[in-house]
Design an enzyme around this catalytic site. Structure first.
Site, PDB file in Angstrom:
ATOM      1  N   GLU A 235      -0.862  -9.244  -1.315  1.00 15.36           N
ATOM      2  CA  GLU A 235      -2.304  -9.505  -1.173  1.00 15.36           C
ATOM      3  C   GLU A 235      -3.017  -9.438  -2.525  1.00 15.36           C
ATOM      4  O   GLU A 235      -3.931 -10.210  -2.788  1.00 15.36           O
ATOM      5  CB  GLU A 235      -2.912  -8.515  -0.169  1.00 15.36           C
ATOM      6  CG  GLU A 235      -2.429  -8.798   1.252  1.00 15.36           C
ATOM      7  CD  GLU A 235      -2.905  -7.773   2.257  1.00 15.36           C
ATOM      8  OE1 GLU A 235      -2.482  -6.609   2.131  1.00 15.36           O
ATOM      9  OE2 GLU A 235      -3.676  -8.123   3.158  1.00 15.36           O
TER      10      GLU A 235
ATOM     11  N   ALA B  73       0.860  -1.179   0.000  1.00 13.47           N
ATOM     12  CA  ALA B  73       0.000   0.000   0.000  1.00 13.47           C
ATOM     13  C   ALA B  73       0.898   1.231   0.000  1.00 13.47           C
ATOM     14  O   ALA B  73       2.074   1.140   0.336  1.00 13.47           O
ATOM     15  CB  ALA B  73      -0.866  -0.017   1.249  1.00 13.47           C
TER      16      ALA B  73
ATOM     17  N   GLY C 203       0.426  -5.144   0.656  1.00  8.49           N
ATOM     18  CA  GLY C 203      -0.732  -5.124  -0.235  1.00  8.49           C
ATOM     19  C   GLY C 203      -0.407  -5.688  -1.611  1.00  8.49           C
ATOM     20  O   GLY C 203      -1.305  -6.191  -2.301  1.00  8.49           O
TER      21      GLY C 203
ATOM     22  N   GLU D 197       3.902  -5.829   7.106  1.00 10.88           N
ATOM     23  CA  GLU D 197       3.052  -4.842   7.787  1.00 10.88           C
ATOM     24  C   GLU D 197       3.377  -4.692   9.265  1.00 10.88           C
ATOM     25  O   GLU D 197       3.310  -3.607   9.828  1.00 10.88           O
ATOM     26  CB  GLU D 197       1.570  -5.223   7.626  1.00 10.88           C
ATOM     27  CG  GLU D 197       0.975  -4.929   6.254  1.00 10.88           C
ATOM     28  CD  GLU D 197       1.178  -6.053   5.247  1.00 10.88           C
ATOM     29  OE1 GLU D 197       2.043  -6.939   5.471  1.00 10.88           O
ATOM     30  OE2 GLU D 197       0.475  -6.048   4.218  1.00 10.88           O
TER      31      GLU D 197
HETATM   32  C1  3H9 Z   1       0.437  -2.474   3.377  1.00 13.55           C
HETATM   33  O1  3H9 Z   1       0.678  -2.891   2.280  1.00 13.55           O
HETATM   34  C2  3H9 Z   1      -0.904  -2.599   4.032  1.00 13.55           C
HETATM   35  C3  3H9 Z   1      -1.843  -3.556   3.340  1.00 13.55           C
HETATM   36  O2  3H9 Z   1      -1.711  -4.845   3.905  1.00 13.55           O
HETATM   37  C4  3H9 Z   1      -3.277  -3.191   3.560  1.00 13.55           C
HETATM   38  C5  3H9 Z   1      -3.770  -1.944   2.969  1.00 13.55           C
HETATM   39  C6  3H9 Z   1      -5.256  -1.787   3.117  1.00 13.55           C
HETATM   40  N1  3H9 Z   1       4.610   3.530   0.204  1.00 13.55           N
HETATM   41  O3  3H9 Z   1      13.328   1.898   0.659  1.00 13.55           O
HETATM   42  P1  3H9 Z   1      13.755   2.641  -0.535  1.00 13.55           P
HETATM   43  C7  3H9 Z   1       9.389   4.985  -1.022  1.00 13.55           C
HETATM   44  S1  3H9 Z   1       1.614  -1.685   4.306  1.00 13.55           S
HETATM   45  C8  3H9 Z   1       5.092   4.765  -0.097  1.00 13.55           C
HETATM   46  O4  3H9 Z   1      14.793   3.677  -0.386  1.00 13.55           O
HETATM   47  P2  3H9 Z   1      14.841   0.236  -1.660  1.00 13.55           P
HETATM   48  C9  3H9 Z   1      10.460   5.335  -0.007  1.00 13.55           C
HETATM   49  O5  3H9 Z   1       9.963   6.195   0.972  1.00 13.55           O
HETATM   50  C10 3H9 Z   1       3.010  -1.558   3.224  1.00 13.55           C
HETATM   51  N2  3H9 Z   1       6.383   4.993  -0.386  1.00 13.55           N
HETATM   52  O6  3H9 Z   1      14.151   1.671  -1.731  1.00 13.55           O
HETATM   53  C11 3H9 Z   1      11.498   5.984  -0.889  1.00 13.55           C
HETATM   54  O7  3H9 Z   1      11.061   7.301  -1.159  1.00 13.55           O
HETATM   55  P3  3H9 Z   1      12.096   8.491  -1.337  1.00 13.55           P
HETATM   56  C12 3H9 Z   1       3.771  -2.821   3.129  1.00 13.55           C
HETATM   57  C13 3H9 Z   1       7.221   3.952  -0.356  1.00 13.55           C
HETATM   58  O8  3H9 Z   1      15.050  -0.169  -3.048  1.00 13.55           O
HETATM   59  C14 3H9 Z   1      11.404   5.177  -2.178  1.00 13.55           C
HETATM   60  O9  3H9 Z   1      10.105   4.564  -2.165  1.00 13.55           O
HETATM   61  N3  3H9 Z   1       4.958  -2.618   2.353  1.00 13.55           N
HETATM   62  C15 3H9 Z   1       6.791   2.665  -0.053  1.00 13.55           C
HETATM   63  O10 3H9 Z   1      15.990   0.254  -0.716  1.00 13.55           O
HETATM   64  C16 3H9 Z   1      12.444   4.098  -2.314  1.00 13.55           C
HETATM   65  O11 3H9 Z   1      12.427   3.291  -1.125  1.00 13.55           O
HETATM   66  C17 3H9 Z   1       6.122  -2.255   2.914  1.00 13.55           C
HETATM   67  O12 3H9 Z   1       6.218  -2.101   4.110  1.00 13.55           O
HETATM   68  C18 3H9 Z   1       5.419   2.465   0.227  1.00 13.55           C
HETATM   69  N4  3H9 Z   1       4.926   1.250   0.504  1.00 13.55           N
HETATM   70  O13 3H9 Z   1      13.759  -0.724  -1.004  1.00 13.55           O
HETATM   71  C19 3H9 Z   1       7.282  -2.061   1.988  1.00 13.55           C
HETATM   72  N5  3H9 Z   1       7.857   1.819  -0.104  1.00 13.55           N
HETATM   73  O14 3H9 Z   1      12.938   8.101  -2.528  1.00 13.55           O
HETATM   74  C20 3H9 Z   1       8.049  -0.833   2.349  1.00 13.55           C
HETATM   75  C21 3H9 Z   1       8.904   2.568  -0.453  1.00 13.55           C
HETATM   76  O15 3H9 Z   1      11.250   9.684  -1.526  1.00 13.55           O
HETATM   77  N6  3H9 Z   1       9.130  -0.585   1.430  1.00 13.55           N
HETATM   78  N7  3H9 Z   1       8.541   3.864  -0.599  1.00 13.55           N
HETATM   79  O16 3H9 Z   1      12.879   8.509  -0.058  1.00 13.55           O
HETATM   80  C22 3H9 Z   1      10.315  -1.233   1.492  1.00 13.55           C
HETATM   81  O17 3H9 Z   1      10.511  -2.126   2.274  1.00 13.55           O
HETATM   82  C23 3H9 Z   1      11.403  -0.800   0.550  1.00 13.55           C
HETATM   83  O18 3H9 Z   1      11.105   0.507   0.136  1.00 13.55           O
HETATM   84  C24 3H9 Z   1      11.563  -1.689  -0.699  1.00 13.55           C
HETATM   85  C25 3H9 Z   1      12.553  -0.998  -1.672  1.00 13.55           C
HETATM   86  C26 3H9 Z   1      12.111  -3.040  -0.265  1.00 13.55           C
HETATM   87  C27 3H9 Z   1      10.254  -1.852  -1.422  1.00 13.55           C
END
Ligand code: 3H9
Length: 697
Positions: free
Chosen positions: A104, A62, A101, A124
């Site tokens: 999901e 998400a 998400g 999450e």
């Molecule tokens: C969810 O899904 C809830 C659902 O179950 C239910 C919903 C109803 N959203 O980490 P990076 C941005 S909860 C917005 O440096 P990497 C991050 O801030 C979510 N922004 O890259 C950064 O921005 P900026 C579950 C996001 O390659 C840029 O992307 N998912 C999100 O080292 C690059 O990120 C997670 O918890 C996001 N979801 O790693 C995954 N994700 O450049 C969270 C990233 O402006 N994300 N950004 O600073 C991660 O773990 C890592 O970002 C990922 C990439 C592994 C994907």
């Protein structure tokens, strides 16, 4: 333009999501997916649908930034229900990191394929949430309740090969063949038709699973809301029908999303990403190549840093004054590698490769090839200056000269060389190979290139590198002084060491300040205080700590400090001798001892941190308040779910914090409790620390 598009090829609709950087499920993506899925479902010429993503990853979850606002339709659970209800096969074709998400969405599809290098997970819980789009109900149905619990409670992603084994995905393919193989799978699945996970039944589990998991989690996560809710949802997947399970999950999800815990954890997530945006350093700033690292000092810290660098692939030279020191350092490094192998973290081959890149010397003249030198000698300015003078005379032009000082003046060290632009502080925390924090201390003359290279180095070492300014103790230790000061005053005023520690641990700190002092060594802080001439002239100031050191009570290493330790034990036992020492000192100083409530202990220690944090922001030592939060959550055991001291202050409300600080000033005196001007200013205009722009002060 919508971030989601649709194409058709031989009766197969290919729906592509293109929402950089990580294809997060923003409102526009949800709307686009719904529109394209409806279109493909209604098109009689389409026999199957493939969902793919452009860029570096399939949907990584998400859009976390939307969680601070009311949810906007289409809601993710409804979108996924729509995908699952399509009467032709829908295939998720995944690469990169399919998370939250995103996974999901894939579980709502009828078939799943991933490339070899893909990772799949439900992280999450790390954001204080639970999978809120039916993941808690579909995953147990697909792979079983126990592995599903494992994935959701750890938040750790699994590799594609593991996912195939557990049945989470149906097929795996080479990284460059995803589209082709997904289309093949789509074509063959037309005959078998859609397969809906909601219709599956969860396999029986061992009867003690849920009780055992609850007990385990309660011990590990200490009061976090979302793990308990995850367990309840998985339990429900065995007890009620799919729709009822989803209704309960949605309710729990919204409760978690609106909790201060999740707000704190989400803040920590973004704060850790913001640290790499350093004022004055752009994407175009040159980064110096680093291959050869030299570490000066083969003590515990030097060996830990060397191990850290070897693990990250660097070639490392270890320098110490004598062979005995070098042998001890090499043995420590060997032991750290062996520990990694024993815990299954690294292979025997990786260990051999790492150790093969280590060499040792007692001769500064051998350091001519080093691209980066990290000094980790005794915390004494004169000794450090001497080391830097030597480095200046032997290191090649352009080599980065770093000091691991935890408190000393980086400029004074830099000025011992003829190249202060190449000198920087790299403050590792002990144990260096475990602690994630690296304070990167920019001196007055440190060049942008050297700072940018250090930020890149932190990433390669898998650390969170926070660039801070030069002052006594930088961000972390400068604030620690104020937290520790209140601890010491509280001891004299009537709280026992164990009560203070328990109170702060119950509040969320990883350890209490008295146990931490014993672990770090009370003599360390003592020596630093002895060298300072600018400390408050107050007889209560670190009085108990000083007296303990003067009695040879250094902490764990001497078997006694603030607490007593049995031989070979790290478990702190209250010591009546220490208590009578405290009582006597209070009497001598005319302090009347009283019963102190937990709330006062927490407020005095934590507000001591916050007020100094405000001064650090004013002085420009930290660029933004969230940088301070990253330092404290990663280096000092501050509870991540409270976001960090500055986020915590923002969440309490700065007017309330200011009022409490004024109350402390009136009760305990202005020397330590005069409200900082920044706190007054922000509280007076109803703003937060997070409203202070980077680099504007
Ligand atoms: C969810 O899904 C809830 C659902 O179950 C239910 C919903 C109803 N959203 O980490 P990076 C941005 S909860 C917005 O440096 P990497 C991050 O801030 C979510 N922004 O890259 C950064 O921005 P900026 C579950 C996001 O390659 C840029 O992307 N998912 C999100 O080292 C690059 O990120 C997670 O918890 C996001 N979801 O790693 C995954 N994700 O450049 C969270 C990233 O402006 N994300 N950004 O600073 C991660 O773990 C890592 O970002 C990922 C990439 C592994 C994907």
């Amino acid at each position: 333009m919508s971030p989601v598009s649709i194409d058709r090829l031989d009766g197969i609709a290919i729906i592509s999501v293109d929402n950089p950087p990580v294809n997060a499920l923003s409102q526009a993506v949800r709307e686009g997916l719904l529109r394209c899925v409806d279109e493909a479902a209604d098109d009689a010429a389409v026999e199957a649908i493939v969902i793919v993503c452009a860029g570096r990853t399939f949907i990584a979850g998400a859009d976390i930034r939307e969680f601070g606002r009311p949810p906007e339709p289409p809601h993710l659970p409804d979108l996924i229900a729509r995908i699952e209800a399509v009467d032709k096969p829908v295939i998720a074709a995944m690469h990169g990191t399919t998370l939250g998400g995103g996974l999901e969405v894939a579980l709502g599809c009828h078939y799943r394929i991933a490339v070899q290098s893909a990772l799949l997970g439900l992280p999450e819980v790390t954001l204080g949430l639970l999978p809120g789009a039916s993941g808690t109900q579909r995953l147990p149905r697909l792979i079983g309740a126990e592995p599903a619990l494992d994935m959701m409670l750890s938040g750790k992603p699994v590799k594609a090969s593991q996912a195939l084994e557990s049945g989470l995905i149906d097929a795996i393919c080479d990284d460059d063949k995803l589209r082709h193989t997904a289309l093949e799978l789509a074509a063959t699945s037309v005959a078998s038709g859609p397969r809906q996970i909601r219709d599956m039944t969860v396999r029986e589990v061992r009867p003690e699973l849920f009780d055992q998991t609850r007990a385990d989690i309660a011990r590990k996560t200490r009061g976090l809301l979302s793990p308990e809710k995850i367990i309840r949802c998985v339990e429900l997947s065995l007890q009620v029908d799919f729709d009822e399970g989803c209704r309960a999950e949605r309710e729990f999800f919204l409760e978690c999303k609106d909790s201060p815990q999740s707000a704190g954890l989400r803040h920590a997530f973004f704060a850790e990403r913001a640290v790499s945006k350093v004022p004055g350093i752009g994407k175009d700033t040159d980064i110096r190549p680093i291959n050869n690292v030299a570490v000066i000092g083969a003590g515990t810290m030097g060996a830990g840093i060397a191990y850290n660098c070897l693990s990250a692939g660097y070639t490392v030279q270890l320098l110490d004054n004598d062979e005995t020191g070098l042998e001890r350092g090499a043995a420590t490094i060997q032991k750290l590698f062996e520990g990694g192998v024993a815990r299954g973290k690294i292979s025997e081959e990786k260990m051999a490769d790492g150790i093969g890149r280590l060499s040792a010397t007692t001769n500064y003249g051998d350091l001519g090839d080093a691209d980066l030198v990290i000094e980790a000698v005794f915390e004494n300015l004169a000794i450090k200056k001497e080391v830097f003078e030597k480095l200046d005379s032997v290191c090649k032009a352009g080599a980065i000269l770093a000091t691991n000082t935890s408190t000393l003046d980086v400029d004074a060290i830099a000025n011992a060389t003829s190249r202060p632009q190449d000198v920087i502080g790299l403050h590792f925390f002990s144990p260096a190979h475990i602690m994630r924090l690296l304070e990167i201390v920019r001196g007055t003359d440190t060049s942008a290139e050297v700072i940018a290279t250090s930020v890149a180095l932190a990433k390669r070492l898998r650390k969170v590198g926070v660039v801070v300014g030069n002052c006594f103790g930088f961000v972390g230790n400068r604030m620690l002084y104020h937290y520790g000061r209140e601890n010491q005053f509280l001891l004299l005023e009537g709280a026992t060491p164990e009560f203070i520690d328990k109170t702060l641990v119950d509040w969320g700190m990883a350890m209490g300040p008295n146990a931490v002092g014993d672990l770090a060594g009370l003599d360390v802080g003592y020596k630093i205080r002895q060298e300072r001439s600018d400390l408050p002239d107050d007889p209560r100031f670190y009085r108990i700590a000083d007296l303990l050191v003067e009695q040879g009570r250094f902490g764990q290493k001497s078997g006694k400090g603030m607490y007593l330790y049995a031989a070979d034990s790290r478990s702190p036992q209250p010591d009546p001798e220490v208590q009578s020492l405290i009582n006597n000192e209070a009497k001598k100083l005319g302090i009347e001892r009283r019963e102190i409530a937990p709330q006062e202990i927490v407020e005095r220690c934590i507000y001591g941190l916050i007020t100094e944090g405000a001064r650090i922001l004013t002085d420009g030592i930290a660029a933004r308040s969230s940088d301070i939060d990253v330092v404290w959550t990663n280096g000092y055991g501050f509870p991540r779910y409270r976001g960090g001291p500055m986020h915590y202050a923002d969440s309490v409300g700065l007017a309330a914090v200011r009022d409490k600080v004024c109350e402390f000033r009136d009760r305990f005196g202005a020397e330590f409790w005069e409200p900082p001007a920044l706190l007054e200013e922000l509280a007076g205009s109803d703003r937060k620390f997070s409203d202070v722009d980077p680099g504007t002060r």
